[in-house]
Each structure stands twice: as C-alpha cells, then as structure tokens.
Design a protein around this motif. Structure first.
Motif, PDB file in Angstrom:
ATOM      1  N   ILE A  90     -15.335  33.728  23.236  1.00 23.32           N
ATOM      2  CA  ILE A  90     -14.978  34.797  24.176  1.00 23.32           C
ATOM      3  C   ILE A  90     -13.454  34.976  24.199  1.00 23.32           C
ATOM      4  O   ILE A  90     -12.706  34.108  23.729  1.00 23.32           O
ATOM      5  CB  ILE A  90     -15.521  34.540  25.607  1.00 23.32           C
ATOM      6  N   SER A  91     -13.003  36.101  24.768  1.00 25.29           N
ATOM      7  CA  SER A  91     -11.561  36.381  24.815  1.00 25.29           C
ATOM      8  C   SER A  91     -10.926  35.603  25.975  1.00 25.29           C
ATOM      9  O   SER A  91     -11.635  35.120  26.873  1.00 25.29           O
ATOM     10  CB  SER A  91     -11.335  37.879  25.020  1.00 25.29           C
ATOM     11  N   LYS A  92      -9.584  35.542  25.948  1.00 26.43           N
ATOM     12  CA  LYS A  92      -8.887  34.847  27.044  1.00 26.43           C
ATOM     13  C   LYS A  92      -9.132  35.551  28.371  1.00 26.43           C
ATOM     14  O   LYS A  92      -9.253  34.908  29.416  1.00 26.43           O
ATOM     15  CB  LYS A  92      -7.384  34.762  26.750  1.00 26.43           C
ATOM     16  N   ASP A  93      -9.226  36.900  28.333  1.00 31.13           N
ATOM     17  CA  ASP A  93      -9.486  37.657  29.564  1.00 31.13           C
ATOM     18  C   ASP A  93     -10.864  37.318  30.137  1.00 31.13           C
ATOM     19  O   ASP A  93     -11.005  37.098  31.344  1.00 31.13           O
ATOM     20  CB  ASP A  93      -9.408  39.169  29.301  1.00 31.13           C
ATOM     21  N   GLU A  94     -11.853  37.275  29.242  1.00 29.79           N
ATOM     22  CA  GLU A  94     -13.211  36.922  29.712  1.00 29.79           C
ATOM     23  C   GLU A  94     -13.202  35.519  30.304  1.00 29.79           C
ATOM     24  O   GLU A  94     -13.850  35.252  31.315  1.00 29.79           O
ATOM     25  CB  GLU A  94     -14.204  36.953  28.546  1.00 29.79           C
ATOM     26  N   PHE A  95     -12.470  34.610  29.625  1.00 29.86           N
ATOM     27  CA  PHE A  95     -12.413  33.219  30.102  1.00 29.86           C
ATOM     28  C   PHE A  95     -11.802  33.177  31.507  1.00 29.86           C
ATOM     29  O   PHE A  95     -12.308  32.496  32.398  1.00 29.86           O
ATOM     30  CB  PHE A  95     -11.612  32.349  29.120  1.00 29.86           C
ATOM     31  N   LYS A  96     -10.705  33.944  31.663  1.00 33.88           N
ATOM     32  CA  LYS A  96     -10.023  33.981  32.967  1.00 33.88           C
ATOM     33  C   LYS A  96     -10.955  34.508  34.062  1.00 33.88           C
ATOM     34  O   LYS A  96     -10.994  33.975  35.171  1.00 33.88           O
ATOM     35  CB  LYS A  96      -8.782  34.883  32.866  1.00 33.88           C
ATOM     36  N   ASN A  97     -11.719  35.542  33.708  1.00 28.39           N
ATOM     37  CA  ASN A  97     -12.674  36.100  34.692  1.00 28.39           C
ATOM     38  C   ASN A  97     -13.713  35.068  35.103  1.00 28.39           C
ATOM     39  O   ASN A  97     -14.092  34.991  36.272  1.00 28.39           O
ATOM     40  CB  ASN A  97     -13.393  37.319  34.108  1.00 28.39           C
ATOM     41  N   CYS A  98     -14.147  34.265  34.113  1.00 27.97           N
ATOM     42  CA  CYS A  98     -15.159  33.232  34.418  1.00 27.97           C
ATOM     43  C   CYS A  98     -14.568  32.173  35.356  1.00 27.97           C
ATOM     44  O   CYS A  98     -15.240  31.699  36.265  1.00 27.97           O
ATOM     45  CB  CYS A  98     -15.644  32.553  33.137  1.00 27.97           C
ATOM     46  N   ILE A  99     -13.287  31.813  35.134  1.00 29.52           N
ATOM     47  CA  ILE A  99     -12.643  30.829  36.020  1.00 29.52           C
ATOM     48  C   ILE A  99     -12.591  31.401  37.436  1.00 29.52           C
ATOM     49  O   ILE A  99     -12.983  30.757  38.410  1.00 29.52           O
ATOM     50  CB  ILE A  99     -11.209  30.488  35.548  1.00 29.52           C
ATOM     51  N   GLU A 100     -12.115  32.665  37.520  1.00 28.93           N
ATOM     52  CA  GLU A 100     -11.974  33.288  38.851  1.00 28.93           C
ATOM     53  C   GLU A 100     -13.318  33.454  39.539  1.00 28.93           C
ATOM     54  O   GLU A 100     -13.412  33.350  40.758  1.00 28.93           O
ATOM     55  CB  GLU A 100     -11.238  34.631  38.728  1.00 28.93           C
ATOM     56  N   GLY A 101     -14.350  33.691  38.759  1.00 24.77           N
ATOM     57  CA  GLY A 101     -15.688  33.868  39.332  1.00 24.77           C
ATOM     58  C   GLY A 101     -16.421  32.554  39.550  1.00 24.77           C
ATOM     59  O   GLY A 101     -17.599  32.565  39.886  1.00 24.77           O
ATOM     60  N   ASP A 102     -15.740  31.433  39.328  1.00 29.13           N
ATOM     61  CA  ASP A 102     -16.309  30.098  39.522  1.00 29.13           C
ATOM     62  C   ASP A 102     -17.587  29.874  38.688  1.00 29.13           C
ATOM     63  O   ASP A 102     -18.560  29.298  39.149  1.00 29.13           O
ATOM     64  CB  ASP A 102     -16.613  29.886  41.028  1.00 29.13           C
ATOM     65  N   LYS A 103     -17.525  30.353  37.444  1.00 21.39           N
ATOM     66  CA  LYS A 103     -18.707  30.278  36.574  1.00 21.39           C
ATOM     67  C   LYS A 103     -18.790  28.961  35.804  1.00 21.39           C
ATOM     68  O   LYS A 103     -19.816  28.657  35.202  1.00 21.39           O
ATOM     69  CB  LYS A 103     -18.686  31.425  35.547  1.00 21.39           C
ATOM     70  N   PHE A 104     -17.676  28.199  35.773  1.00 13.40           N
ATOM     71  CA  PHE A 104     -17.668  26.991  34.944  1.00 13.40           C
ATOM     72  C   PHE A 104     -17.973  25.723  35.746  1.00 13.40           C
ATOM     73  O   PHE A 104     -17.463  25.537  36.853  1.00 13.40           O
ATOM     74  CB  PHE A 104     -16.303  26.803  34.273  1.00 13.40           C
ATOM     75  N   LEU A 105     -18.787  24.853  35.160  1.00 13.91           N
ATOM     76  CA  LEU A 105     -18.994  23.515  35.711  1.00 13.91           C
ATOM     77  C   LEU A 105     -17.702  22.721  35.517  1.00 13.91           C
ATOM     78  O   LEU A 105     -17.297  21.931  36.360  1.00 13.91           O
ATOM     79  CB  LEU A 105     -20.149  22.860  34.941  1.00 13.91           C
ATOM     80  N   GLU A 106     -17.063  22.940  34.388  1.00 11.47           N
ATOM     81  CA  GLU A 106     -15.753  22.350  34.088  1.00 11.47           C
ATOM     82  C   GLU A 106     -15.128  23.167  32.972  1.00 11.47           C
ATOM     83  O   GLU A 106     -15.833  23.820  32.210  1.00 11.47           O
ATOM     84  CB  GLU A 106     -15.883  20.880  33.674  1.00 11.47           C
ATOM     85  N   TRP A 107     -13.811  23.118  32.899  1.00 12.74           N
ATOM     86  CA  TRP A 107     -13.130  23.737  31.759  1.00 12.74           C
ATOM     87  C   TRP A 107     -11.834  22.982  31.492  1.00 12.74           C
ATOM     88  O   TRP A 107     -11.355  22.223  32.348  1.00 12.74           O
ATOM     89  CB  TRP A 107     -12.864  25.235  32.005  1.00 12.74           C
ATOM     90  N   ALA A 108     -11.295  23.128  30.283  1.00 15.98           N
ATOM     91  CA  ALA A 108     -10.061  22.433  29.939  1.00 15.98           C
ATOM     92  C   ALA A 108      -9.298  23.228  28.884  1.00 15.98           C
ATOM     93  O   ALA A 108      -9.885  24.044  28.167  1.00 15.98           O
ATOM     94  CB  ALA A 108     -10.394  21.049  29.382  1.00 15.98           C
ATOM     95  N   GLU A 109      -7.990  22.979  28.821  1.00 17.71           N
ATOM     96  CA  GLU A 109      -7.194  23.560  27.748  1.00 17.71           C
ATOM     97  C   GLU A 109      -6.987  22.474  26.722  1.00 17.71           C
ATOM     98  O   GLU A 109      -6.678  21.331  27.062  1.00 17.71           O
ATOM     99  CB  GLU A 109      -5.849  24.061  28.290  1.00 17.71           C
TER     100      GLU A 109
END
Ligand code: 5GP
Length: 187
Positions: A54-73
């Motif tokens: 996915i794109s960085k924008d989509e990823f950012k939207n998922c973070i803001e929408g609390d869609k991730f169980l966890e994420w990391a860079e």
C-alpha cells in the motif's frame, strides 16, 4: 473456535525465515499472516500473498483510523498488521503465525496477552559475530551496528514466552513444533 495467535521474531541472519518455511512445509494447516507494507514488491512477490503493498498515504490513514494491531518503521519503510485480518483468521479457526520484529511482537502481547511470543536466537553472540566477520562483506562500523541491534533484540526477547536456539534447522523446527502444538493442546 478461536485459535491461539503465534508470533515469531528473530534477528536477521539467524535463519528465522528458513525455520518458518520448513515448519509450514511440515504443518500445512498453518499459515503466515499477511502484513501491509509501503515498500515496493521484490521480484516474484505478489500483492495479497506476500504482503498487501500500500502507499504511504494509505498506511497513514490506517494508523489514524486505528486499523493496526501493531505497526513499525523498518529501514525507511512501514510495516503493519491489520486488526481485521487477524480477527477474521482467528474467528475462522485458522492457525496463524505472525512473522514480525521484536517491537511489534511486544505491542501485540500488550493488546492480546493470550498471544504466544517465540524468539529464534543465534547459538551465541560470538557465533554470530564470527559469521559476520568471516563473510568479510561488512566494514567494522556496520558489524558493530548490527551486533548492537542483535543485543537490543535479545534484551526484548527476555519478555518473550519461548526462546528457540537455531543451532540446526532440524532441531529448531522440531522445537517450534513442540511449542506450537503443545500450546494448542492446552488452549
Ligand atoms: P522484509 O522487507 O524483508 O520483508 O521485512 C523486513 C522486516 O519487517 C522483517 O524483520 C519482518 O519480520 C518485519 N515485518 C514484516 N511485517 C511486519 C509487520 O506487520 N509488523 C512489524 N512490526 N514488522 C514486520
């Protein structure tokens, strides 16, 4: 029936990928979770199979929408595990394994204390150091940085449920089977 969630981490260079590949060959009713990532696919990687690319924008939207169980860079790219994907798999009774980094694994444990964390370690730091130096492919600075990362990961691994020493692939796979099948029996 809800199944247990297994999380496998290990420092790069310890053969975690090989151990998991062999485990999945021997236990075809298990599957690896599919993460989202912003990195570009490598040759042969397929969207929806290896990762959801996915794109960085989509990823950012998922973070803001609390869609991730966890994420990391990691190395300039983002990686994340979708809550919906995991919950769906568990509800469908699938045997699922997450292959993610140690920080991500600890975040999963915080939200799902019943998750089983397994760390695959090198036989010893000295062995890993000798292997890195023996390859003569990295300079001293790079070797020291990599060893520091390994040390950090070993410290985080103190909070894991199980540690498996990868002294031989066969032994490590058998140990992983003992842990996973044993935990399932007690579920
Ligand atoms: P690669 O780009 O080589 O496929 O993966 C790089 C690193 O990202 C590996 O250590 C892998 O375990 C980790 N990784 C892959 N997916 C996820 C994820 O969803 N979350 C986290 N925290 N790490 C991940």
């Amino acid at each position: 029936m809800n199944k247990k969630l297994f999380v496998v981490s290990g420092s790069s260079g310890v053969g975690k990928g090989t151990v998991l590949k062999e485990f999945l060959k021997r236990n075809p009713d298990f599957m690896l979770s599919i993460s989202c990532t912003t990195r570009t696919p490598r040759d042969g990687e397929v969207d929806g199979v290896n990762y959801f690319f996915i794109s960085k924008d989509e990823f950012k939207n998922c973070i803001e929408g609390d869609k991730f169980l966890e994420w990391a860079e990691f190395a300039g790219n983002f990686y994340g595990t979708k809550k919906k994907f995991i919950n769906q798999c568990l509800e469908e009774g699938k045997n699922i394994i997450l292959e993610i980094d140690t920080q991500g694994a600890l975040k999963v444990k915080k939200q799902m204390p019943e998750a089983v964390l397994i760390f695959i370690c090198p036989p010893s730091l000295e062995a890993l150091e000798n292997r890195l130096r023996g390859r003569h492919t990295e300079d001293e600075e790079t070797i020291r940085k990599r060893l520091n990362v390994v040390k950090e990961e070993l410290e985080r691994a103190q909070n894991f449920d199980y540690k498996i020493v990868n002294d031989s692939i066969d032994n490590a796979v058998s140990e992983l089977e003992n842990v996973v099948l044993g935990e399932q029996k007690n579920a």
